[in-house]
Design a protein around this motif. Sequence first.
Motif, short mmCIF file in Angstrom:
data_model
loop_
_atom_site.label_atom_id
_atom_site.label_comp_id
_atom_site.label_asym_id
_atom_site.label_seq_id
_atom_site.Cartn_x
_atom_site.Cartn_y
_atom_site.Cartn_z
N ALA A 272 11.52 -9.44 -4.94
CA ALA A 272 12.10 -8.35 -5.73
C ALA A 272 11.02 -7.58 -6.48
O ALA A 272 11.03 -6.35 -6.52
N GLU A 273 10.07 -8.31 -7.06
CA GLU A 273 8.97 -7.66 -7.80
C GLU A 273 8.12 -6.80 -6.86
O GLU A 273 7.74 -5.67 -7.20
N GLN B 198 7.94 2.09 -6.72
CA GLN B 198 7.34 2.86 -7.80
C GLN B 198 6.18 3.72 -7.33
O GLN B 198 5.63 4.50 -8.11
N VAL C 176 9.98 -3.60 -6.03
CA VAL C 176 9.93 -2.62 -7.13
C VAL C 176 8.57 -1.94 -7.16
O VAL C 176 8.47 -0.72 -7.32
N THR C 177 7.50 -2.72 -7.00
CA THR C 177 6.15 -2.15 -7.00
C THR C 177 6.00 -1.11 -5.89
O THR C 177 5.42 -0.04 -6.09
#
Length: 407
Positions: free
Chosen positions: A42-43, A50, A46-47
């Motif tokens: 998930a992280e 972005q 998101v990265t």
Amino acid sequence: MSQEPVVEQAPTQAPTQAPTQAKDGLADGALMLRVRQQEILAELGVTALQGAGFDALIERAAMLAAEGMRAEFSKILEYLPAQNRLLVRAGVGWDPGIVGKATIGADYESPGGFALRTGKPVISNHLGNEDRFRTPDLLLEHGIHRAINVILQGDREPFGVLEVDSRSPGQFTEYDLSFLQGAANILGMAIERQRFERDLKAALARHEVLLREVDHRVKNSLQLVISFLRLQGDGADQPEVRHHLQEAAGRISAIARVHQRLNQTAKIESLDLGAYLADLCKDVDDVAANCTVIAEVSPGIEISTVRAISTALLVNELIANAAKHAYREGASARIWVGLSQIAEGRIVISVRDEGVGLPQGFDPKAGKGLGMRIVNALARQLDAEIEVEPRQPGTEIRLLMSVEAKN
């Protein structure tokens, strides 16, 4: 559909006491690791969303991949087709001088090369006993005991391989493979998106070069026509012919100025009409002998580029008519150009002089001269109303029109 992984068969070992199992069959520690792996995915997602820079993205991905596998090493390998090698583009745990410089073979005999060529993940838990592939020197030099490789696949062609390595004994499992493949899928999509953005920027840059080239050719062509008409005018024996050729050169010069001004603006669809007319007045003032053109315009009135062209040509024609007819030959001419908003979406443009005034009963719509015919044609195109108001001294011609064209 994912490819079947190539998994090394572990040596037979004596059974050991089973650890405490969670209800899904995983040990408590292993279950916590799987939860952390999902958090990492998930992280990483998101990265990627972005819009992190490419180098920052792959460095973060390498770090998270190692963390998610509880391994000391990881690396992102970029395929170099010309060399048929895999470059260590990013990684963690490696000695200085490895990342960005070291390469390994991209052939079928290396684990990374096999994953790249076949698209199949490769798990090798006992590199010392490996007989399917040769162990790259880079892994031997760092004492790597086990490795796992998955392809980084883009839409068009593979970028390379994501690999996690460890010195410690143990096993990379199918659960680890699922995690690493998920990370590779996220990273592959991000790499492909950035590759597409680079291609798009390159295409836009080429488009801008072509536009500048077209602009340069149009400007040169217009200047060539202007020069030709002026030469023809200077060589004409009849004053009337000379006069008409000079007027034609002046009108084409006005078009050239419109073209130049439009290509200097940042916007394409619309522009500030007040600033545009002020620039136009300055241009006319600079090139017209014995003629001073003063702009009294309101800023912030936006108009479409198409309507701006016709408006500028119309104003230029009114200025030329005033300079030609309102003042006696050789006299200094002063002309004012105004712009203001009179209602929502409605504006008035005025061209005023202090000359001798118009003949009694003059009707601008019935004017037979070329200048007034051009004015009337452009006014119809803009759906503008023409008003003539005598001044003491001189004349003011006003154009009432909408900022936007009527449907």
